[in-house]
Design a protein around this motif. Structure first.
Motif, PDB file in Angstrom:
ATOM      1  N   HIS A  86       0.856  -1.197   0.000  1.00  0.00           N
ATOM      2  CA  HIS A  86       0.000   0.000   0.000  1.00  0.00           C
ATOM      3  C   HIS A  86       0.892   1.248   0.000  1.00  0.00           C
ATOM      4  O   HIS A  86       1.927   1.290   0.648  1.00  0.00           O
ATOM      5  CB  HIS A  86      -0.934   0.110   1.209  1.00  0.00           C
ATOM      6  CG  HIS A  86      -1.717  -1.098   1.533  1.00  0.00           C
ATOM      7  ND1 HIS A  86      -2.472  -1.751   0.606  1.00  0.00           N
ATOM      8  CD2 HIS A  86      -1.867  -1.774   2.694  1.00  0.00           C
ATOM      9  CE1 HIS A  86      -3.058  -2.776   1.182  1.00  0.00           C
ATOM     10  NE2 HIS A  86      -2.702  -2.814   2.426  1.00  0.00           N
ATOM     11  N   LYS A 144     -12.248   8.676  -5.113  1.00  0.00           N
ATOM     12  CA  LYS A 144     -11.953   7.736  -6.182  1.00  0.00           C
ATOM     13  C   LYS A 144     -11.726   8.490  -7.476  1.00  0.00           C
ATOM     14  O   LYS A 144     -12.528   9.308  -7.873  1.00  0.00           O
ATOM     15  CB  LYS A 144     -13.097   6.738  -6.355  1.00  0.00           C
ATOM     16  CG  LYS A 144     -12.813   5.646  -7.379  1.00  0.00           C
ATOM     17  CD  LYS A 144     -13.904   4.600  -7.355  1.00  0.00           C
ATOM     18  CE  LYS A 144     -13.592   3.466  -8.328  1.00  0.00           C
ATOM     19  NZ  LYS A 144     -14.625   2.424  -8.324  1.00  0.00           N
ATOM     20  N   ASP A 192      -4.540   2.413  -3.023  1.00  0.00           N
ATOM     21  CA  ASP A 192      -4.232   1.300  -3.914  1.00  0.00           C
ATOM     22  C   ASP A 192      -2.933   1.601  -4.652  1.00  0.00           C
ATOM     23  O   ASP A 192      -2.515   2.756  -4.764  1.00  0.00           O
ATOM     24  CB  ASP A 192      -5.315   1.143  -4.990  1.00  0.00           C
ATOM     25  CG  ASP A 192      -6.654   0.686  -4.443  1.00  0.00           C
ATOM     26  OD1 ASP A 192      -6.764   0.516  -3.229  1.00  0.00           O
ATOM     27  OD2 ASP A 192      -7.574   0.515  -5.253  1.00  0.00           O
ATOM     28  N   TYR A 243      -4.086  -5.130  -6.020  1.00  0.00           N
ATOM     29  CA  TYR A 243      -4.206  -5.023  -4.577  1.00  0.00           C
ATOM     30  C   TYR A 243      -5.066  -3.824  -4.181  1.00  0.00           C
ATOM     31  O   TYR A 243      -5.007  -2.766  -4.783  1.00  0.00           O
ATOM     32  CB  TYR A 243      -2.826  -4.865  -3.912  1.00  0.00           C
ATOM     33  CG  TYR A 243      -1.658  -5.010  -4.859  1.00  0.00           C
ATOM     34  CD1 TYR A 243      -1.092  -6.255  -5.079  1.00  0.00           C
ATOM     35  CD2 TYR A 243      -1.147  -3.915  -5.543  1.00  0.00           C
ATOM     36  CE1 TYR A 243      -0.026  -6.406  -5.956  1.00  0.00           C
ATOM     37  CE2 TYR A 243      -0.088  -4.059  -6.418  1.00  0.00           C
ATOM     38  CZ  TYR A 243       0.472  -5.315  -6.622  1.00  0.00           C
ATOM     39  OH  TYR A 243       1.509  -5.456  -7.489  1.00  0.00           O
ATOM     40  N   SER A 244      -5.827  -4.030  -3.118  1.00  0.00           N
ATOM     41  CA  SER A 244      -6.583  -2.926  -2.538  1.00  0.00           C
ATOM     42  C   SER A 244      -5.736  -2.268  -1.463  1.00  0.00           C
ATOM     43  O   SER A 244      -4.668  -2.762  -1.112  1.00  0.00           O
ATOM     44  CB  SER A 244      -7.883  -3.445  -1.940  1.00  0.00           C
ATOM     45  OG  SER A 244      -7.594  -4.300  -0.844  1.00  0.00           O
ATOM     46  N   HIS A 245      -6.232  -1.153  -0.906  1.00  0.00           N
ATOM     47  CA  HIS A 245      -5.431  -0.441   0.078  1.00  0.00           C
ATOM     48  C   HIS A 245      -5.608  -1.005   1.478  1.00  0.00           C
ATOM     49  O   HIS A 245      -4.888  -0.616   2.392  1.00  0.00           O
ATOM     50  CB  HIS A 245      -5.784   1.050   0.073  1.00  0.00           C
ATOM     51  CG  HIS A 245      -7.032   1.366   0.832  1.00  0.00           C
ATOM     52  ND1 HIS A 245      -8.277   1.098   0.328  1.00  0.00           N
ATOM     53  CD2 HIS A 245      -7.223   1.866   2.069  1.00  0.00           C
ATOM     54  CE1 HIS A 245      -9.189   1.447   1.214  1.00  0.00           C
ATOM     55  NE2 HIS A 245      -8.590   1.918   2.281  1.00  0.00           N
TER      56      HIS A 245
END
Length: 277
Positions: free
Chosen positions: A81, A117, A138, A251-253
């Motif tokens: 992250h 976003k 992200d 990957y997400s945060h």
């Protein structure tokens, strides 16, 4: 539902506990044997039918690197992250704070969360109680972000890890836009403003890793783009699997461990592996 299933299957958890090899370091893998070393440098050889490595996001790729598997993507696309601490929210006179309270490690914390976003990446802004800003985001998969093996060794004579965290300019541009958007929202609602907005050059020196190591043995359709297939099996092996956040191709945060828990059930569904294997 999978969370309920996980915590209501004690027999599965017991089976896992009884079949886990721990307190040792894996120093060599062959087609049917594991060579393990304990803290007293004793070597143990363990035979296996299927080997599932679930040693964590950093240790899994490290094991593959140490065993010289012929895949150029092992250790690459590392993401912890994006984490940035910069700037402060200045409130207009007369604005009253109503904090959002939650508990972390049995301590009461005060945090203010705002999500922004732009395109695909998600960015989380935390406004702390002292009004300083923390940004976590992200990260776009980046081959230059990676781990390598260090010449220095640890107490088990295994090579240590070099962490090389590299962030794309596109990700930094999104974060700058996020700062600007938040600043505009604060002004337009007569709440306040951000005292300083960074540029990309500043962010490049400020960006570090937060937590949750991902990537490095990424899942792919073939070995020209990743390390494991869609069943978590390492390419060019018959019975070596990786179960870790390191297989995530993107990957997400936050909260990848929930996704990892779901991945375990997926893994059991698509692979014909029992505890006897």
């Amino acid at each position: 539902n999978f969370i309920n299933q996980l915590f209501n299957t004690p027999e599965l958890i017991n089976d896992l506990k009884n079949n886990i090899i721990n307190n040792v370091t894996l120093i060599k893998i062959t087609k049917d044997k594991l060579f393990l070393k304990d803290k007293n440098n004793n070597i143990k050889i363990s035979k296996y039918t299927n080997c599932i490595i679930c040693a964590g996001g950093l240790e899994c790729p490290k094991i593959l690197l140490e065993n010289l598997l012929p895949n150029k993507y092992i250790g690459k696309f590392y993401s912890p992250h994006i984490n940035i601490n910069y700037g402060k929210c200045i409130l207009n006179e007369g604005v009253i704070k109503y904090p959002s309270i939650y508990t972390l490690n049995h301590e009461t914390k005060t945090r203010y969360f705002l999500y922004k976003k732009k395109n695909k990446p998600i960015i989380r802004i935390t406004i702390r109680d002292n009004m300083t800003l923390n940004i976590q985001s992200d990260q776009t998969p980046n081959e230059d972000s990676k781990i390598t093996l260090h010449n220095d060794t640890d107490k088990l004579s295994c090579k240590k890890i070099n962490l090389i965290h590299s962030v794309c300019d596109e990700d930094l541009e999104n974060i700058v836009e996020c700062y600007k958007s938040l600043n505009e929202d604060l002004k337009n609602t007569n709440i306040g403003y951000i005292d300083k907005i960074p540029d990309i050059t500043q962010l490049r020196s400020l960006a570090d890793g937060a937590s949750h190591f991902m990537g490095m043995t990424r899942m792919s359709n073939n070995d020209q783009d990743g390390v494991v297939d869609n069943k978590c099996k390492v390419f060019d092996t018959d019975n070596l699997y990786i179960l870790s956040t390191s297989v995530f191709p993107s990957y997400s945060h936050a909260q990848p461990t929930f996704t990892l828990a779901a991945l375990i059930f997926y893994f059991l569904d698509v692979n014909d592996i029992t505890k006897n294997d």
